[in-house]
Design an enzyme around this catalytic site. Structure first.
Site, mmCIF file in Angstrom:
data_model
loop_
_atom_site.group_PDB
_atom_site.id
_atom_site.type_symbol
_atom_site.label_atom_id
_atom_site.label_comp_id
_atom_site.label_asym_id
_atom_site.label_seq_id
_atom_site.Cartn_x
_atom_site.Cartn_y
_atom_site.Cartn_z
ATOM 1 N N TYR A 1 -2.680 -1.105 10.155
ATOM 2 C CA TYR A 1 -2.771 -1.659 8.791
ATOM 3 C C TYR A 1 -1.456 -1.424 8.033
ATOM 4 C CZ TYR A 1 -4.028 -1.573 3.808
ATOM 5 O OH TYR A 1 -4.054 -1.753 2.442
ATOM 6 N N SER B 1 0.850 -1.190 0.000
ATOM 7 C CA SER B 1 0.000 0.000 0.000
ATOM 8 C C SER B 1 0.882 1.234 0.000
ATOM 9 C CB SER B 1 -0.875 0.019 1.258
ATOM 10 O OG SER B 1 -1.448 1.304 1.426
HETATM 11 P P1 NDP Z 1 -11.505 -5.867 -1.367
HETATM 12 O O1 NDP Z 1 -11.874 -5.478 0.017
HETATM 13 O O2 NDP Z 1 -12.282 -5.327 -2.515
HETATM 14 O O3 NDP Z 1 -11.475 -7.455 -1.497
HETATM 15 C C1 NDP Z 1 -10.807 -8.189 -0.547
HETATM 16 C C2 NDP Z 1 -10.565 -9.579 -1.076
HETATM 17 O O4 NDP Z 1 -9.825 -10.311 -0.098
HETATM 18 C C3 NDP Z 1 -11.851 -10.345 -1.305
HETATM 19 O O5 NDP Z 1 -11.648 -11.242 -2.360
HETATM 20 C C4 NDP Z 1 -12.040 -11.093 0.007
HETATM 21 O O6 NDP Z 1 -12.788 -12.307 -0.131
HETATM 22 C C5 NDP Z 1 -10.593 -11.396 0.368
HETATM 23 N N1 NDP Z 1 -10.427 -11.508 1.805
HETATM 24 C C6 NDP Z 1 -10.681 -10.567 2.744
HETATM 25 N N2 NDP Z 1 -10.436 -11.046 3.969
HETATM 26 C C7 NDP Z 1 -10.015 -12.324 3.792
HETATM 27 C C8 NDP Z 1 -9.626 -13.362 4.678
HETATM 28 N N3 NDP Z 1 -9.620 -13.217 6.000
HETATM 29 N N4 NDP Z 1 -9.272 -14.552 4.149
HETATM 30 C C9 NDP Z 1 -9.284 -14.736 2.813
HETATM 31 N N5 NDP Z 1 -9.633 -13.806 1.934
HETATM 32 C C10 NDP Z 1 -10.001 -12.614 2.417
HETATM 33 O O7 NDP Z 1 -9.946 -5.542 -1.532
HETATM 34 P P2 NDP Z 1 -9.204 -4.400 -2.376
HETATM 35 O O8 NDP Z 1 -9.311 -4.717 -3.807
HETATM 36 O O9 NDP Z 1 -9.618 -3.063 -1.875
HETATM 37 O O10 NDP Z 1 -7.699 -4.621 -1.873
HETATM 38 C C11 NDP Z 1 -6.880 -5.638 -2.395
HETATM 39 C C12 NDP Z 1 -5.493 -5.448 -1.796
HETATM 40 O O11 NDP Z 1 -5.009 -4.147 -2.118
HETATM 41 C C13 NDP Z 1 -5.461 -5.564 -0.274
HETATM 42 O O12 NDP Z 1 -4.274 -6.210 0.119
HETATM 43 C C14 NDP Z 1 -5.447 -4.111 0.170
HETATM 44 O O13 NDP Z 1 -4.836 -3.956 1.428
HETATM 45 C C15 NDP Z 1 -4.627 -3.478 -0.932
HETATM 46 N N6 NDP Z 1 -4.869 -2.048 -1.101
HETATM 47 C C16 NDP Z 1 -6.108 -1.603 -1.474
HETATM 48 C C17 NDP Z 1 -6.324 -0.246 -1.630
HETATM 49 C C18 NDP Z 1 -7.639 0.294 -2.071
HETATM 50 O O14 NDP Z 1 -7.811 1.533 -2.046
HETATM 51 N N7 NDP Z 1 -8.597 -0.530 -2.487
HETATM 52 C C19 NDP Z 1 -5.249 0.733 -1.371
HETATM 53 C C20 NDP Z 1 -3.990 0.146 -1.016
HETATM 54 C C21 NDP Z 1 -3.831 -1.198 -0.876
HETATM 55 P P3 NDP Z 1 -14.404 -12.324 0.035
HETATM 56 O O15 NDP Z 1 -14.950 -11.652 -1.202
HETATM 57 O O16 NDP Z 1 -14.766 -13.755 0.108
HETATM 58 O O17 NDP Z 1 -14.709 -11.564 1.285
#
Ligand code: NDP
Length: 255
Positions: free
Chosen positions: A162, A149
């Site tokens: 985080y 991030s």
């Molecule tokens: P989302 O919140 O849109 O999606 C999260 C995904 O991770 C889903 O597929 C979810 O599965 C899965 N997930 C969440 N918790 C678990 C768990 N405990 N075990 C297994 N799977 C899990 O994510 P983003 O697209 O926003 O983010 C993706 C990555 O990018 C993350 O690592 C985030 O930290 C990073 N990021 C995102 C930013 C943003 O602005 N969006 C900014 C900077 C970094 P399910 O659908 O089944 O819940």
């Protein structure tokens, strides 16, 4: 034929958001993609269907990360699915994308030990053990991309815990890049900025307007814009990049 034809890829957390877009991009280049999710089966199915509708190949695996036995459960599904479709368990590309965040508006004083442990369990411990577990499946020339991030370089006190987990993710990249270089396996971190992941927050115009101000381009990123960077790192063209921190924040870190 795409540049990833005959490759296999695991994208953790690819039922939604950046992970989904990455799974779609990798599949469009020819990879057989494992769409991993925690509990949102409908979203995972939609990802697989969208890939198949575009002529690609994918299957889904459910495994909640951050709980005992998580990585074992994940790889049981991954290996079974790969074996069924390819006759072997080779995993060419691993994208550690699944992650959880602290809800907005939580002051550093309010972070509980339980919340802290959960963030680390899902965002840092799980990716470490996923990489460890994948070592025997990755061939020479394999690819690992860890989603970090921009918050490892941009202070936001509400996201201190985080951001600490993402600092740990970047350490996985640094040390495994050195460790796996003799096998020509590259390991890199991609750091998104604020990216539209399809959640309800991005349907609120005032919130989007406010979030847009921090990128140099004065807009929020689209999931596919991060996915394109990740996908490039998975290709042969990126073979000379390893141990890198790739800023995919739309210039947010320019200040
Ligand atoms: P989302 O919140 O849109 O999606 C999260 C995904 O991770 C889903 O597929 C979810 O599965 C899965 N997930 C969440 N918790 C678990 C768990 N405990 N075990 C297994 N799977 C899990 O994510 P983003 O697209 O926003 O983010 C993706 C990555 O990018 C993350 O690592 C985030 O930290 C990073 N990021 C995102 C930013 C943003 O602005 N969006 C900014 C900077 C970094 P399910 O659908 O089944 O819940």
């Amino acid at each position: 034929m795409g540049s990833l034809t005959n490759k296999t890829a695991l994208v953790t957390g690819s039922s939604r958001g950046i992970g989904r877009a990455t799974a779609q991009r990798l599949a469009a280049k020819g990879a057989l993609v494992v769409v991993h999710y925690a509990g949102n089966e409908t979203a995972a199915r939609e990802t697989v269907e969208s890939i198949e509708n575009d002529g690609g190949r994918a299957f889904s695996v459910r495994a909640e990360l951050g709980v005992p036995g998580d990585v074992h459960e994940l790889f049981l599904g991954v290996e079974h699915g790969l074996k069924e479709r390819t006759g072997q368990t080779t995993l060419d590309i691993l994208i550690n994308n699944a992650g959880v965040t602290t809800p907005a508006g939580v002051a550093p004083e309010e972070v509980s030990a339980q919340e802290f442990d959960r963030l680390f369990a899902v965002n840092a411990k799980a990716p470490f053990f996923i990489v460890q577990r994948a070592l025997s499946l990755l061939p020479d020339g394999g690819r690992i991309v860890n989603i970090s991030s921009g918050l490892t370089r941009f202070a936001n006190p509400e996201q201190v815990a985080y951001s600490m987990t993402k600092g740990a993710v970047e350490q996985i990249t640094l040390h495994f890049a050195r460790y796996l270089a003799p096998r020509a396996i590259t390991v890199n971190s991609v750091a998104p900025g604020i990216t539209n992941n399809g959640s309800a927050l991005f349907d609120i115009p005032e919130a989007v307007e406010q979030m847009s101000q921090i990128s140099a381009f004065k807009r929020v990123g689209e999931a596919v814009e991060v996915a394109d960077v990740v996908t490039f790192l998975a290709t042969d063209e990126a073979r000379w990049i390893t141990g890198a921190f790739i800023d995919a924040t739309g210039g947010t870190l320019l200040g």
